[in-house]
Design a protein around this motif. Sequence first.
Motif, PDB file in Angstrom:
ATOM      1  N   SER A  79       0.857  -1.183   0.000  1.00 38.43           N
ATOM      2  CA  SER A  79       0.000   0.000   0.000  1.00 38.43           C
ATOM      3  C   SER A  79       0.892   1.232   0.000  1.00 38.43           C
ATOM      4  O   SER A  79       1.937   1.265   0.636  1.00 38.43           O
ATOM      5  N   LYS A  84      -4.734   0.304   1.053  1.00 40.11           N
ATOM      6  CA  LYS A  84      -4.840  -0.804   2.007  1.00 40.11           C
ATOM      7  C   LYS A  84      -6.057  -1.654   1.639  1.00 40.11           C
ATOM      8  O   LYS A  84      -7.089  -1.143   1.226  1.00 40.11           O
ATOM      9  N   GLU A  85      -5.914  -2.954   1.806  1.00 41.63           N
ATOM     10  CA  GLU A  85      -6.968  -3.886   1.398  1.00 41.63           C
ATOM     11  C   GLU A  85      -8.306  -3.607   2.074  1.00 41.63           C
ATOM     12  O   GLU A  85      -9.361  -3.779   1.478  1.00 41.63           O
ATOM     13  N   LYS A  86      -8.274  -3.153   3.323  1.00 40.79           N
ATOM     14  CA  LYS A  86      -9.531  -2.968   4.066  1.00 40.79           C
ATOM     15  C   LYS A  86     -10.443  -1.929   3.416  1.00 40.79           C
ATOM     16  O   LYS A  86     -11.669  -1.984   3.575  1.00 40.79           O
ATOM     17  N   CYS A 124     -11.055  -1.540   0.144  1.00 42.95           N
ATOM     18  CA  CYS A 124     -11.882  -2.238  -0.849  1.00 42.95           C
ATOM     19  C   CYS A 124     -12.744  -3.324  -0.210  1.00 42.95           C
ATOM     20  O   CYS A 124     -13.838  -3.614  -0.692  1.00 42.95           O
ATOM     21  N   GLN A 125     -12.281  -3.912   0.882  1.00 46.79           N
ATOM     22  CA  GLN A 125     -13.088  -4.916   1.569  1.00 46.79           C
ATOM     23  C   GLN A 125     -14.374  -4.305   2.117  1.00 46.79           C
ATOM     24  O   GLN A 125     -15.406  -4.965   2.188  1.00 46.79           O
ATOM     25  N   GLN A 126     -14.326  -3.021   2.490  1.00 46.79           N
ATOM     26  CA  GLN A 126     -15.516  -2.343   2.999  1.00 46.79           C
ATOM     27  C   GLN A 126     -16.489  -1.995   1.875  1.00 46.79           C
ATOM     28  O   GLN A 126     -17.698  -1.982   2.078  1.00 46.79           O
ATOM     29  N   TYR A 153     -14.669  -8.738  -2.422  1.00 48.80           N
ATOM     30  CA  TYR A 153     -13.248  -8.421  -2.616  1.00 48.80           C
ATOM     31  C   TYR A 153     -12.380  -9.525  -2.013  1.00 48.80           C
ATOM     32  O   TYR A 153     -12.581  -9.943  -0.878  1.00 48.80           O
ATOM     33  N   PRO A 161      -8.438 -10.253  -1.338  1.00 46.17           N
ATOM     34  CA  PRO A 161      -7.092  -9.667  -1.379  1.00 46.17           C
ATOM     35  C   PRO A 161      -6.031 -10.566  -2.006  1.00 46.17           C
ATOM     36  O   PRO A 161      -5.050 -10.065  -2.542  1.00 46.17           O
ATOM     37  N   CYS A 173      -6.313  -3.299  -4.500  1.00 47.78           N
ATOM     38  CA  CYS A 173      -7.119  -2.100  -4.270  1.00 47.78           C
ATOM     39  C   CYS A 173      -6.272  -0.870  -4.641  1.00 47.78           C
ATOM     40  O   CYS A 173      -5.195  -0.649  -4.083  1.00 47.78           O
TER      41      CYS A 173
END
Length: 199
Positions: free
Chosen positions: A79, A110-112, A114-116, A121, A123, A128
Amino acid sequence: MQLLLVFQGRKLRITVILGAHNVRDREQSQQRIHVRQWVIHPKYSCEGFKNDIVLLKVGINTSPPAHLPKPLNLFLVPSGAECEVAGWGRTSLTGNGSNVMREVELKVQKEKICQQLFKNYQPQSMICVGDDYRKKGVYKGDSGGPLICNQKAHGIASHVPYGYVYPEVFTRISYFKPWIREQLRKFSLQDLPGSPFSD
């Protein structure tokens, strides 16, 4: 041989255009090459764009292959990394695609984030990318374009949140490298003289 493809009830003749800048003009730098074959990942799903990758086999080998990241380290692009992407997609939410190729520098997130935004999603197979600080990104018409980080292709433009431009989700190439190599091996076997799969 030009491949005639049937996709969702439509027959498609796919041509790859190399060396293009303005897609509305017939530039001297352009090379048009017919696609002989294509292969979609067997686990592709339009729900969440899982395994969003396809390989095209063209008629002749005209350019060196892109450098691929190593498969063992799936998080080679940290990231904050700065990457480039280019395409002829829309330049606004309601505008048309661009006639000339445009390029933008994007930051890996940070992956979180796009996870939100994306319930599907993943990883391990997605990256992202992009933020609202720069107010630029990929959009409709840019799908399939490479994400270049440190002079290597790490991602393929996949999808964006509905009604937004960023962040974007890219297919993580390193995750699919074993599958890519297997398909390239099959393509090579098809080119052997006397192969029942040759054109």
